[in-house]
Write a protein that holds these residues in place. Structure first.
Motif, PDB file in Angstrom:
ATOM      1  N   UNK A 188      77.027  20.620  61.542  1.00  0.00           N
ATOM      2  CA  UNK A 188      76.976  19.630  60.465  1.00  0.00           C
ATOM      3  C   UNK A 188      76.311  18.316  60.861  1.00  0.00           C
ATOM      4  N   UNK A 189      76.251  17.986  62.154  1.00  0.00           N
ATOM      5  CA  UNK A 189      75.624  16.745  62.584  1.00  0.00           C
ATOM      6  C   UNK A 189      74.110  16.922  62.676  1.00  0.00           C
ATOM      7  N   UNK A 190      73.331  15.859  62.504  1.00  0.00           N
ATOM      8  CA  UNK A 190      71.858  15.974  62.467  1.00  0.00           C
ATOM      9  C   UNK A 190      71.227  16.041  63.860  1.00  0.00           C
ATOM     10  N   UNK A 191      71.515  17.111  64.587  1.00  0.00           N
ATOM     11  CA  UNK A 191      71.005  17.216  65.954  1.00  0.00           C
ATOM     12  C   UNK A 191      69.497  17.418  66.024  1.00  0.00           C
ATOM     13  N   UNK A 192      68.876  17.715  64.901  1.00  0.00           N
ATOM     14  CA  UNK A 192      67.417  17.825  64.891  1.00  0.00           C
ATOM     15  C   UNK A 192      66.711  16.485  64.975  1.00  0.00           C
ATOM     16  N   UNK A 193      67.435  15.395  64.785  1.00  0.00           N
ATOM     17  CA  UNK A 193      66.865  14.049  64.861  1.00  0.00           C
ATOM     18  C   UNK A 193      66.734  13.648  66.323  1.00  0.00           C
ATOM     19  N   UNK A 194      65.502  13.598  66.823  1.00  0.00           N
ATOM     20  CA  UNK A 194      65.246  13.310  68.230  1.00  0.00           C
ATOM     21  C   UNK A 194      64.786  11.877  68.477  1.00  0.00           C
ATOM     22  N   UNK A 199      79.349  13.555  71.507  1.00  0.00           N
ATOM     23  CA  UNK A 199      79.551  12.789  72.732  1.00  0.00           C
ATOM     24  C   UNK A 199      78.631  13.295  73.840  1.00  0.00           C
ATOM     25  N   UNK A 200      78.435  14.597  73.920  1.00  0.00           N
ATOM     26  CA  UNK A 200      77.509  15.171  74.911  1.00  0.00           C
ATOM     27  C   UNK A 200      76.104  14.593  74.710  1.00  0.00           C
ATOM     28  N   UNK A 201      75.681  14.532  73.452  1.00  0.00           N
ATOM     29  CA  UNK A 201      74.368  13.965  73.130  1.00  0.00           C
ATOM     30  C   UNK A 201      74.293  12.499  73.560  1.00  0.00           C
ATOM     31  N   UNK A 202      75.312  11.722  73.224  1.00  0.00           N
ATOM     32  CA  UNK A 202      75.333  10.307  73.589  1.00  0.00           C
ATOM     33  C   UNK A 202      75.317  10.132  75.107  1.00  0.00           C
TER      34      UNK A 202
END
Length: 631
Positions: free
Chosen positions: A21-27, A75-78
């Motif tokens: 559901x989170x926008x992980x495609x936004x790089x 959190x992993x992304x951050x």
């Protein structure tokens, strides 16, 4: 279950749902975090003079892997973003050291050298960052230092980039907002022991790195454990609109007291079209009341200062950077970024006040509040460091205090006495643990943590309760998007299993203690008086401080040490000590034995010297190893 326990199905499903559901495609954040990269510190390890590791970027290399189910994917992304380390060019003549401490160090090139903004926590990491800069930009002298605010991760490494001699000579001025020294030393001395102990939980510096342990603190990877230092500022920034020129660098200042710190400022470089937002606008929802403890911050004032920043600087800026995270480029993008940050704090403030005026309590508001879509969808408003939950409770506390208005909560039993009564009502320890196992299997980890806390405070050595509590806290950590929440939960689990880690970092370093004013120095002593033991004491001592032409009187009566400057006849004092200001610090803060200083003539005495020994006998020592998850 053990330290290597697997994530529960409920937490794993929650984390998988976030991935969908989170926008992980936004790089865009990754592009910004890598933009201007020049070089990394290799290996990413910093040691002190004795060879101890005080910083290890390489210990976070596991973040290059796919996100495991034991970490919230956001959190992993951050954390991956925060551990991109090295030297980066922000814009022409402005560079940043990122990923070598909790905070960033920024370097602005001037006519003859470089101006350093916020030299990290430790002298060792700051020195390593400066060396990395010099390796690629030349051996430029440090011709100025700016402290954006009064938190230790923004001044502690100053002696790694300059010396007291260069500052005193005027070769390296140090600029800071008004009130800086007062707030910097008070926070690290008055309640420093308690804050530092809780900071061990908040930043997880002692946690093993990895998918089952520390992955970052949201604001940065973690805190360095080197030598915190302080050199007193020489230039006071006293009002918004003040301008200064440091080594040819023109700077416009905006004071923002009461925002992220009691003493803080943003500033603008008109020749570079670059805006520094200190710690008032970073890529996270910040804390209104940090979990380590602090004064409650004012989100209403915070949002107003962000509006002022937008109106003063945004249209004139091409890049905005801060003392944490990565910059944002482009006038339109940075204006939108600042606007969303502003709206975030304003929304939490206004909606909390709206709800409390309808009778809702802090816990109720925190459980029910939702951010509007535009805020919820922006990565930089997520609660990696602060959280909506504990920030709303902080706002409630700021306006209403600890009491929720219900007389049933006005005079509750303290934790251990309350726990004993809860356990008795619930059928005894074993029955509570049995039911807690059922709740754990059902995935109700919040409830398990709450009820087993009663068991542990009633019977601290109950092995089954400690083990299950550690497992429940671990699952809550695995599911936390907030880095500091994860660290708190996992540190609780760690200490239940392994015992106390104490306090890994130093708060009241010698440099910070030396910056205490005479008033603050005696305050620090007064805070250590064991009141009940001193009830019957009656002592009056005058301190004649020879190099300041000052007499300061301390009186201990009724268990209270009061103190004040006096021009009264010292004949009313039982003892008069004569010494210099530096020797006063040494004597009262334990740098040398007082009797030895009297014996060698460092301290002159007129009267009964034993009165000081009597007074010192009433002092209590703080405990940097106090229990948190056990009574």
């Amino acid at each position: 279950m053990s330290v290597d326990s697997h994530v529960s199905p409920k937490i794993a499903a929650q984390n998988r749902d976030a991935e969908r559901t989170f926008p992980f495609g936004d790089e865009q954040d990754f592009e910004d975090a890598r933009r201007g990269f020049i070089a990394a510190l290799e290996p990413g390890v910093v040691k002190n003079d004795t060879g101890d590791v005080v910083w290890d970027s390489d210990s976070f290399s596991f973040l290059d892997q796919e996100c495991p189910p034991t970490v919230h994917p956001s959190l992993w992304r951050q954390s991956k973003l925060c551990t991109i380390q090295g030297l980066f060019e922000v814009t022409d003549g402005i560079y940043q050291i990122r990923g070598l401490d909790l905070s960033n160090m920024t370097l602005v090139e001037g006519d003859t050298g470089v101006v350093v903004i916020d030299p990290l926590i430790s002298a060792e990491t700051a020195a390593a960052g400066l060396a990395l800069y010099r390796a690629h930009r030349g051996d430029r002298p440090v011709t100025g230092v700016i402290y954006t605010h009064s938190h230790i991760d923004h001044f502690g490494g100053v002696k790694g980039v300059t010396t007291p001699e260069d500052v005193t000579s005027g070769r390296c001025p140090i600029l800071a907002p008004s009130g800086f020294v007062e707030h910097a030393v008070e926070e690290n001395v008055y309640a420093g022991t308690a804050m530092a102990r809780r900071a061990a939980y908040m930043y997880g510096a002692a946690l093993p790195r990895g998918a089952h342990g520390a992955v970052g603190a949201g604001l940065g990877p973690t805190t360095s454990t080197g030598t915190p230092t302080l050199i007193t500022p020489t230039v006071d920034i006293g009002y918004s609109g003040q301008t200064e020129v440091v080594d040819g660098v023109h700077i416009e200042f905006q004071l923002t007291p009461g925002t992220e710190a009691p003493s803080e400022m943003n500033f603008y470089f008109p020749d570079r079209r670059a805006l520094c937002m200190a710690e008032n606008a970073t890529h996270t929802l910040h804390n209104l009341l940090t979990l380590r403890g602090a004064l409650v911050r004012d989100p209403h004032v915070w949002s107003k200062y962000l509006t002022e920043s937008i109106n003063r600087f945004a249209a004139r800026s091409d890049v905005v950077f801060a003392s944490h995270h990565w910059p944002t480029w482009g006038t339109a993008r940075l204006t939108e970024f600042l606007g969303l940050q502003r709206d975030l704090y304003a929304y939490l403030h206004d909606q909390t006040l709206r709800a409390l005026n309808k009778g809702a309590t802090g816990i109720e508001i925190a459980e029910n509040i939702e951010l509007p879509p535009a805020l919820a969808e922006a990565w930089h408003t997520h609660g990696y460091y602060g959280s909506v939950s504990h920030n709303v409770k902080a706002i409630y506390q700021r306006y209403m205090g600890w009491f929720d208005g219900n007389p049933a909560t006005l005079w509750q039993h303290p934790p251990t006495e309350s726990a004993l009564r809860h356990i008795e009502f619930m059928g005894g320890v074993d029955e509570v643990v049995k039911k807690a196992h059922d709740s754990y299997s059902a995935g109700d980890f919040r409830w398990v943590a709450q009820v087993l806390n009663y068991v542990i405070f009633a019977e601290p050595d109950h092995k089954a309760a400690r083990s299950l509590q550690a497992d429940a806290l671990e699952q809550l950590g695995y599911g936390s998007e907030n880095g500091t929440w994860r660290n708190f939960f996992l540190m609780g689990a760690y200490e239940l299993r392994n015992g106390s880690v104490g306090t890994p970092t130093v708060a009241a370093s010698p440099d910070i203690a030396a910056a205490l004013s005479v008033e603050q120095l005696f305050d620090a002593v007064a805070l250590r008086i064991d009141g009940p033991r001193a009830w019957s004491a009656d002592i009056t001592i005058d301190w004649r401080i020879s190099d300041q032409d000052l007499v300061h009187r301390m009186q201990l009566r009724n268990g209270v040490l009061v103190h004040f400057d006096t021009d009264a006849d010292s004949s009313s004092a039982e003892t008069v000590f004569t010494l210099t200001g530096p020797d006063l610090h040494t004597a009262l803060l334990g740098g040398r034995d007082i009797q030895q200083m009297i014996g060698d003539g460092t301290i002159g005495v007129d009267g009964d010297a034993a009165k000081l020994s009597e007074l010192m006998g009433y002092l209590d020592n703080p405990d940097p190893d106090f229990a948190i998850v056990t009574p």
